[in-house]
Design an enzyme around this catalytic site. Structure first.
Site, PDB file in Angstrom:
ATOM      1  N   LYS A  83       0.839  -1.198   0.000  1.00 25.48           N
ATOM      2  CA  LYS A  83       0.000   0.000   0.000  1.00 25.48           C
ATOM      3  C   LYS A  83       0.875   1.250   0.000  1.00 25.48           C
ATOM      4  O   LYS A  83       1.878   1.310   0.709  1.00 25.48           O
ATOM      5  CB  LYS A  83      -0.897  -0.020   1.240  1.00 25.48           C
ATOM      6  CG  LYS A  83      -1.898   1.116   1.349  1.00 25.48           C
ATOM      7  CD  LYS A  83      -2.768   0.906   2.598  1.00 25.48           C
ATOM      8  CE  LYS A  83      -3.846   1.953   2.739  1.00 25.48           C
ATOM      9  NZ  LYS A  83      -4.725   1.689   3.909  1.00 25.48           N
ATOM     10  N   SER A 128      -9.899  -0.666   7.177  1.00 22.80           N
ATOM     11  CA  SER A 128      -9.374  -0.580   5.817  1.00 22.80           C
ATOM     12  C   SER A 128      -8.690  -1.832   5.296  1.00 22.80           C
ATOM     13  O   SER A 128      -8.265  -1.872   4.144  1.00 22.80           O
ATOM     14  CB  SER A 128      -8.418   0.617   5.707  1.00 22.80           C
ATOM     15  OG  SER A 128      -9.143   1.813   5.831  1.00 22.80           O
ATOM     16  N   SER A 177      -9.370   1.707   2.911  1.00 29.03           N
ATOM     17  CA  SER A 177      -8.501   2.480   2.040  1.00 29.03           C
ATOM     18  C   SER A 177      -7.406   1.637   1.387  1.00 29.03           C
ATOM     19  O   SER A 177      -6.650   2.137   0.556  1.00 29.03           O
ATOM     20  CB  SER A 177      -7.857   3.610   2.854  1.00 29.03           C
ATOM     21  OG  SER A 177      -7.040   3.071   3.900  1.00 29.03           O
TER      22      SER A 177
END
Length: 394
Positions: free
Chosen positions: A35, A136, A112
């Site tokens: 990420k 997330s 996210s």
């Protein structure tokens, strides 16, 4: 990105820079993505924001958790899209696009950690790192049909990773299968400080299931039966004796205050055009008062103590990962925000308690995946991962 193609639009389009990994180790033969909150030497860290990307520069040090994976023999293939400043749960980034949900292409991937879940669910890598502050990892795991974990708070290093709300932030990961879930967990999580017994006490959060529509409860029932088959008799409990509304607002106020402390100075100075939903959440965060935070911290402290006692050292709580399957990509921003708020009522238990939670791809409806979660005592993370793999095997 070190892959030749990105049909899922999961990766940031950074110039390919090779990142060395060990030639042997427990993760040799596996590929992984990261990420775009974690620093990787030779790459910028954009945090889903054009302004943060512009200020980043190329990093010279790799985050320790990423380095641990490289040292274990895993091969890095790229950095994945995250929702803007990681302050969303939809997977839609107004600046960098929406990664493709490999489990339901007509639906949002969830955020996210959207890009990481997309990369794994579309088979572009074997596993991927994400972060979970308010859901997330658990949300996109459920939406995309993946295994995912939010670890015990503080268990996995977030050094050289962009914060959102530090007292809630955790580092988790996604896989497609239980065997890889356990294999990666042995490296990322390490040995448990409080391993679960062979057959933990099974507790079912009846108040959490009561939040769901009837059709969703019905869809999850076979998954609950699979857990019962592994663990034995299930005892129904109320997980949120304080009421979900009180816990929801406690999480919102604390997260808002911490998020504004992290990103507020940049937002005030540069006044970036924040995307839909993200702008509203930062506007809310800016106005959180000291009194609201103090009351929220008191609720958090009392809940954390009571909830830890409920689980003890041998209890595992069964609860829904999300209120439903992922919303369609065509849903309005208002509908997505309403869904997010419903989800936070479920997600807040692990967040406020700091306890580990895994989402297992055991169910689905309307042609889309739907996860079931297991939540365990502090320090039982690897046992919980192993249990998730056992349940998934049937």
């Amino acid at each position: 990105m070190l892959l030749p193609h990105d049909p899922a639009r999961a990766f940031m389009p950074y110039p390919a820079v090779a990142v060395p990994n060990a030639e042997s180790g427990p993760l040799r033969g596996l590929s992984f993505a990261v990420k775009d909150l974690f620093d990787v030497a030779g790459y910028p860290t954009g945090a889903g924001s054009p302004q943060m990307l512009a200020m980043s520069g190329l990093k010279t040090r790799t985050a320790p958790t990423v380095q641990k994976l490289l040292d274990a023999g895993a091969r890095f293939v790229g950095k994945t899209i995250t929702d803007e400043l990681a302050f969303s749960m939809s997977g839609k980034n107004a600046h960098f696009g929406t990664p493709l949900n490999g489990g339901a292409p007509d639906r949002i991937p969830g955020g996210s950690s959207s890009g990481s879940a997309s990369a794994v669910s579309n088979g572009l890598c074997d596993f991927a790192l994400g972060t979970d502050t308010g859901g997330s990892v658990r949300a996109p795991a459920s939406h995309c049909g993946l295994f995912g974990i939010r670890p015990t708070h503080g268990r996995v290093s977030l050094e050289n990773c962009h914060d959102l709300a530090p007292s809630f932030d955790t580092c988790g990961y996604f896989t497609r299968d239980g065997a890889t879930f356990l294999r990666v967990g042995e490296v990322v999580l390490g040995a448990d400080t409080e391993p679960l017994p062979e057959r933990p006490r099974a507790l079912l959060a009846k108040d959490a299931f009561a939040l769901l529509d009837g059709a969703v409860r019905e869809a999850l029932l076979p998954a609950v039966r699979r857990v019962e088959k592994v663990l034995g008799q299930v005892t129904e409990v109320d997980a949120a004796a304080e009421g979900f509304t009180a816990l929801y607002w406690a999480m919102r106020y604390i997260q808002g205050r911490e998020a504004w402390a992290v990103d507020g100075p940049m937002i005030e100075r540069l006044k970036p055009p924040l995307g839909p939903g993200v702008a509203d959440r930062f506007a809310f965060a800016k106005e959180v008062t000291d009194r609201q935070v103090a009351e929220a911290q008191a609720i958090r402290g009392a809940f954390k103590e009571r909830f830890a006692a409920l689980l003890g050292r041998d209890g595992v709580l069964i609860l829904p990962s999300m209120p439903d399957v992922a919303p369609l990509l065509t849903e309005s921003d208002e509908a997505l925000n309403d869904y997010r708020n419903r989800a936070l009522n479920l997600q807040c238990l692990s967040v406020l308690s700091g306890l580990p939670q895994v989402s297992i791809p055991l169910s689905g409806r309307n042609g889309a995946p739907l996860g079931l979660s297991l939540l365990g005592p502090a320090g039982s993370d690897l046992s919980l991962v192993a249990l998730a793999a056992r349940v998934a095997e049937g």
